[in-house]
Design a protein around this motif. Structure first.
Motif, PDB file in Angstrom:
ATOM      1  N   LEU A  23       0.824  -1.207   0.000  1.00 19.59           N
ATOM      2  CA  LEU A  23       0.000   0.000   0.000  1.00 19.59           C
ATOM      3  C   LEU A  23       0.865   1.266   0.000  1.00 19.59           C
ATOM      4  O   LEU A  23       0.581   2.220  -0.725  1.00 19.59           O
ATOM      5  CB  LEU A  23      -0.949   0.001   1.198  1.00 19.59           C
ATOM      6  CG  LEU A  23      -1.900   1.180   1.304  1.00 19.59           C
ATOM      7  CD1 LEU A  23      -2.789   1.290   0.065  1.00 19.59           C
ATOM      8  CD2 LEU A  23      -2.749   1.066   2.558  1.00 19.59           C
ATOM      9  N   THR A  24       1.923   1.268   0.800  1.00 21.11           N
ATOM     10  CA  THR A  24       2.798   2.439   0.845  1.00 21.11           C
ATOM     11  C   THR A  24       3.436   2.700  -0.511  1.00 21.11           C
ATOM     12  O   THR A  24       3.464   3.836  -0.986  1.00 21.11           O
ATOM     13  CB  THR A  24       3.888   2.255   1.918  1.00 21.11           C
ATOM     14  OG1 THR A  24       3.261   2.137   3.197  1.00 21.11           O
ATOM     15  CG2 THR A  24       4.861   3.420   1.937  1.00 21.11           C
ATOM     16  N   ARG A  25       3.939   1.635  -1.154  1.00 22.42           N
ATOM     17  CA  ARG A  25       4.583   1.820  -2.458  1.00 22.42           C
ATOM     18  C   ARG A  25       3.569   2.258  -3.514  1.00 22.42           C
ATOM     19  O   ARG A  25       3.879   3.069  -4.381  1.00 22.42           O
ATOM     20  CB  ARG A  25       5.297   0.541  -2.893  1.00 22.42           C
ATOM     21  CG  ARG A  25       6.119   0.728  -4.151  1.00 22.42           C
ATOM     22  CD  ARG A  25       7.217   1.761  -3.946  1.00 22.42           C
ATOM     23  NE  ARG A  25       7.965   1.946  -5.185  1.00 22.42           N
ATOM     24  CZ  ARG A  25       8.392   3.127  -5.617  1.00 22.42           C
ATOM     25  NH1 ARG A  25       8.179   4.208  -4.911  1.00 22.42           N
ATOM     26  NH2 ARG A  25       9.045   3.214  -6.746  1.00 22.42           N
ATOM     27  N   LYS A  26       2.354   1.735  -3.430  1.00 25.12           N
ATOM     28  CA  LYS A  26       1.313   2.151  -4.370  1.00 25.12           C
ATOM     29  C   LYS A  26       1.061   3.649  -4.244  1.00 25.12           C
ATOM     30  O   LYS A  26       0.957   4.360  -5.245  1.00 25.12           O
ATOM     31  CB  LYS A  26       0.019   1.379  -4.116  1.00 25.12           C
ATOM     32  CG  LYS A  26       0.095  -0.075  -4.530  1.00 25.12           C
ATOM     33  CD  LYS A  26      -1.176  -0.803  -4.136  1.00 25.12           C
ATOM     34  CE  LYS A  26      -1.119  -2.263  -4.488  1.00 25.12           C
ATOM     35  NZ  LYS A  26      -2.338  -2.977  -4.058  1.00 25.12           N
ATOM     36  N   ARG A  27       0.967   4.128  -3.014  1.00 28.38           N
ATOM     37  CA  ARG A  27       0.738   5.559  -2.793  1.00 28.38           C
ATOM     38  C   ARG A  27       1.909   6.381  -3.320  1.00 28.38           C
ATOM     39  O   ARG A  27       1.724   7.439  -3.913  1.00 28.38           O
ATOM     40  CB  ARG A  27       0.511   5.830  -1.309  1.00 28.38           C
ATOM     41  CG  ARG A  27      -0.822   5.318  -0.817  1.00 28.38           C
ATOM     42  CD  ARG A  27      -1.006   5.563   0.652  1.00 28.38           C
ATOM     43  NE  ARG A  27      -2.327   5.105   1.073  1.00 28.38           N
ATOM     44  CZ  ARG A  27      -2.627   4.794   2.312  1.00 28.38           C
ATOM     45  NH1 ARG A  27      -1.709   4.892   3.273  1.00 28.38           N
ATOM     46  NH2 ARG A  27      -3.836   4.381   2.617  1.00 28.38           N
ATOM     47  N   GLN A  28       3.128   5.889  -3.095  1.00 29.13           N
ATOM     48  CA  GLN A  28       4.307   6.583  -3.596  1.00 29.13           C
ATOM     49  C   GLN A  28       4.302   6.634  -5.120  1.00 29.13           C
ATOM     50  O   GLN A  28       4.617   7.669  -5.721  1.00 29.13           O
ATOM     51  CB  GLN A  28       5.583   5.892  -3.111  1.00 29.13           C
ATOM     52  CG  GLN A  28       5.819   6.020  -1.625  1.00 29.13           C
ATOM     53  CD  GLN A  28       6.959   5.140  -1.143  1.00 29.13           C
ATOM     54  OE1 GLN A  28       7.400   4.207  -1.820  1.00 29.13           O
ATOM     55  NE2 GLN A  28       7.435   5.423   0.056  1.00 29.13           N
ATOM     56  N   LEU A  29       3.956   5.521  -5.741  1.00 26.72           N
ATOM     57  CA  LEU A  29       3.929   5.465  -7.201  1.00 26.72           C
ATOM     58  C   LEU A  29       2.865   6.398  -7.772  1.00 26.72           C
ATOM     59  O   LEU A  29       3.101   7.064  -8.788  1.00 26.72           O
ATOM     60  CB  LEU A  29       3.710   4.035  -7.684  1.00 26.72           C
ATOM     61  CG  LEU A  29       4.894   3.093  -7.490  1.00 26.72           C
ATOM     62  CD1 LEU A  29       4.478   1.639  -7.745  1.00 26.72           C
ATOM     63  CD2 LEU A  29       6.050   3.480  -8.396  1.00 26.72           C
ATOM     64  N   LEU A  30       1.700   6.451  -7.138  1.00 22.86           N
ATOM     65  CA  LEU A  30       0.653   7.359  -7.611  1.00 22.86           C
ATOM     66  C   LEU A  30       1.121   8.806  -7.539  1.00 22.86           C
ATOM     67  O   LEU A  30       0.856   9.594  -8.450  1.00 22.86           O
ATOM     68  CB  LEU A  30      -0.630   7.170  -6.802  1.00 22.86           C
ATOM     69  CG  LEU A  30      -1.410   5.891  -7.085  1.00 22.86           C
ATOM     70  CD1 LEU A  30      -2.589   5.770  -6.120  1.00 22.86           C
ATOM     71  CD2 LEU A  30      -1.880   5.837  -8.521  1.00 22.86           C
ATOM     72  N   ALA A  31       1.843   9.143  -6.482  1.00 25.10           N
ATOM     73  CA  ALA A  31       2.353  10.509  -6.353  1.00 25.10           C
ATOM     74  C   ALA A  31       3.470  10.761  -7.368  1.00 25.10           C
ATOM     75  O   ALA A  31       3.508  11.815  -8.012  1.00 25.10           O
ATOM     76  CB  ALA A  31       2.865  10.747  -4.934  1.00 25.10           C
TER      77      ALA A  31
END
Length: 88
Positions: A23-31
């Protein structure tokens, strides 16, 4: 630099131990790829191919969903703003 990188060949997150992308990496990738959906999908394609090689007993459909479906899943957006993540 993020610590939420994939641990191969099992594809868990080095930062939190969850399945990668977590989840953390997904949020980072979206940003990181905000406004650049095609670039994000091309970036994820590299990992998808590597995961297919590393996990040959995992179905392609399972891996496809893991790497490509989440950017299109509903977010915590207010009602009426379901679907693509903000800014897409």
């Amino acid at each position: 630099m993020t610590m939420h990188l994939p641990v191969r060949p099992v594809w868990t997150c080095a930062g939190c131990g969850q399945v990668w992308p977590c989840l953390t990496r997904k949020r980072q990738l979206l940003a990181e790829f905000a406004g650049a959906r095609v670039s994000l999908m091309l970036y994820l394609t590299q990992f998808f191919v590597e995961a297919c090689v590393d996990m040959p007993t995992t179905t392609t459909g399972t891996l496809y969903h893991r790497f490509f479906a989440w950017p299109y899943e509903p977010t915590d957006a207010p009602p009426g703003r379901k679907g693509a993540p903000p800014g897409w």
